[in-house]
Design a protein around this motif. Structure first.
Motif, PDB file in Angstrom:
ATOM      1  N   LYS A   1       0.831  -1.208   0.000  1.00 40.87           N
ATOM      2  CA  LYS A   1       0.000   0.000   0.000  1.00 40.87           C
ATOM      3  C   LYS A   1       0.867   1.259   0.000  1.00 40.87           C
ATOM      4  CE  LYS A   1      -3.648   2.225   2.652  1.00 40.87           C
ATOM      5  NZ  LYS A   1      -4.540   2.113   3.801  1.00 40.87           N
TER       6      LYS A   1
ATOM      7  N   ILE B   1      -5.103  -0.707  -2.159  1.00 39.49           N
ATOM      8  CA  ILE B   1      -5.686  -1.724  -1.289  1.00 39.49           C
ATOM      9  C   ILE B   1      -6.056  -1.082   0.039  1.00 39.49           C
ATOM     10  CG2 ILE B   1      -4.513  -3.659  -2.395  1.00 39.49           C
ATOM     11  CD1 ILE B   1      -2.460  -3.623  -0.119  1.00 39.49           C
ATOM     12  N   TYR B   2      -7.005  -1.705   0.701  1.00 47.43           N
ATOM     13  CA  TYR B   2      -7.457  -1.193   1.991  1.00 47.43           C
ATOM     14  C   TYR B   2      -7.968  -2.362   2.820  1.00 47.43           C
ATOM     15  CZ  TYR B   2     -11.978  -1.674  -0.296  1.00 47.43           C
ATOM     16  OH  TYR B   2     -13.062  -2.187  -0.960  1.00 47.43           O
ATOM     17  N   LYS B   3      -7.948  -2.167   4.109  1.00 49.96           N
ATOM     18  CA  LYS B   3      -8.403  -3.221   5.007  1.00 49.96           C
ATOM     19  C   LYS B   3      -9.836  -2.925   5.428  1.00 49.96           C
ATOM     20  CE  LYS B   3      -6.813  -6.198   8.640  1.00 49.96           C
ATOM     21  NZ  LYS B   3      -5.791  -6.517   9.601  1.00 49.96           N
ATOM     22  N   GLU B   4     -10.677  -3.931   5.256  1.00 47.72           N
ATOM     23  CA  GLU B   4     -12.082  -3.845   5.646  1.00 47.72           C
ATOM     24  C   GLU B   4     -12.327  -4.946   6.670  1.00 47.72           C
ATOM     25  OE1 GLU B   4     -15.504  -2.882   2.747  1.00 47.72           O
ATOM     26  OE2 GLU B   4     -15.424  -5.087   2.874  1.00 47.72           O
TER      27      GLU B   4
ATOM     28  N   PHE C   1     -10.095  -8.231   6.534  1.00 50.87           N
ATOM     29  CA  PHE C   1      -9.722  -8.610   5.181  1.00 50.87           C
ATOM     30  C   PHE C   1      -9.174  -7.438   4.374  1.00 50.87           C
ATOM     31  CE2 PHE C   1     -13.114 -11.415   6.619  1.00 50.87           C
ATOM     32  CZ  PHE C   1     -12.506 -12.645   6.465  1.00 50.87           C
ATOM     33  N   TRP C   2      -8.184  -7.754   3.531  1.00 60.56           N
ATOM     34  CA  TRP C   2      -7.639  -6.766   2.602  1.00 60.56           C
ATOM     35  C   TRP C   2      -8.427  -6.827   1.304  1.00 60.56           C
ATOM     36  CZ3 TRP C   2      -4.238  -2.960   3.507  1.00 60.56           C
ATOM     37  CH2 TRP C   2      -3.558  -3.003   4.720  1.00 60.56           C
ATOM     38  N   ARG C   3      -8.770  -5.680   0.792  1.00 62.49           N
ATOM     39  CA  ARG C   3      -9.559  -5.566  -0.438  1.00 62.49           C
ATOM     40  C   ARG C   3      -8.771  -4.780  -1.496  1.00 62.49           C
ATOM     41  NH1 ARG C   3     -13.159  -9.296   1.016  1.00 62.49           N
ATOM     42  NH2 ARG C   3     -14.430  -8.693   2.780  1.00 62.49           N
ATOM     43  N   GLY C   4      -9.168  -4.935  -2.734  1.00 65.97           N
ATOM     44  CA  GLY C   4      -8.595  -4.169  -3.821  1.00 65.97           C
ATOM     45  C   GLY C   4      -7.594  -4.927  -4.670  1.00 65.97           C
TER      46      GLY C   4
ATOM     47  N   GLU D   1      -6.028  -9.346  -5.152  1.00 69.85           N
ATOM     48  CA  GLU D   1      -6.013 -10.717  -4.646  1.00 69.85           C
ATOM     49  C   GLU D   1      -5.009 -10.825  -3.500  1.00 69.85           C
ATOM     50  OE1 GLU D   1      -7.702 -13.589  -5.390  1.00 69.85           O
ATOM     51  OE2 GLU D   1      -8.993 -12.402  -6.698  1.00 69.85           O
ATOM     52  N   TYR D   2      -5.413 -11.458  -2.415  1.00 65.87           N
ATOM     53  CA  TYR D   2      -4.585 -11.531  -1.206  1.00 65.87           C
ATOM     54  C   TYR D   2      -3.243 -12.204  -1.472  1.00 65.87           C
ATOM     55  CZ  TYR D   2      -3.665 -11.800   3.807  1.00 65.87           C
ATOM     56  OH  TYR D   2      -3.134 -11.642   5.062  1.00 65.87           O
TER      57      TYR D   2
END
Length: 158
Positions: A80, A87-90, A93-96, A98-99
């Motif tokens: 990031k 990407i951001y953490k929701e 879980f990390w979004r934006g 593929e993990y």
């Protein structure tokens, strides 16, 4: 040394398909054989067995972290902040993105794959606590991410 780690990966029917086969473009000899007497993968030319045997010993000597996601979060934060990934953490879980890509790219800044190894150690401990005593017995989603993280370590060490 924690022998539960060696037992966890011993004589797996699917470990090499999930961990080393995706890396067959680097080392074509991706199939692994387990030596029950030596309790390690049989070392063959151009295979991942030697690196994996060293990794299993390393993992068996680590103190599993209480919150292995913190180690993975450090890799995501690197992506990031330094790669400018959106990407951001929701929640947890990390979004934006593929993990697995986040962990792979974050691993380039992970000296000796310290955070990745601690992540594996934590994931192994979590599986053992849940009574999943062998790789082949793991819940599918946890098995997949464990395999992915181990493949990432092998990728960086190849």
């Amino acid at each position: 040394m924690d022998n539960r780690i060696l037992t966890f990966f011993s004589a797996s029917d699917i470990f090499d398909h999930m961990v080393t086969r995706p890396l067959s473009h680097i080392n074509a000899n991706w199939e692994l054989s387990w030596d029950n007497i030596e309790e390690k993968f049989e070392v063959e030319e151009n295979s991942y067995a030697s690196i994996l045997n060293d990794l299993l010993i390393e993992l068996s000597l680590l103190e599993p972290p209480r919150a292995y996601h913190d180690n993975e979060d450090q890799l995501a934060e690197y992506c990031k902040e330094n790669l400018n990934w959106p990407i951001y953490k929701e929640g947890r879980f990390w979004r934006g993105m593929e993990y697995v890509y986040i962990l792979e790219q974050g691993g380039f800044n992970d000296e000796d794959q310290k955070n990745l190894c601690l992540s594996v150690a934590g994931r192994l401990e979590a599986a053992l606590i849940r009574g999943q005593l062998h790789f082949d017995e793991m819940e599918d989603s946890h098995q997949k991410i464990l395999a992915d993280v181990m493949a990432i370590i092998l990728y960086h060490r190849s």
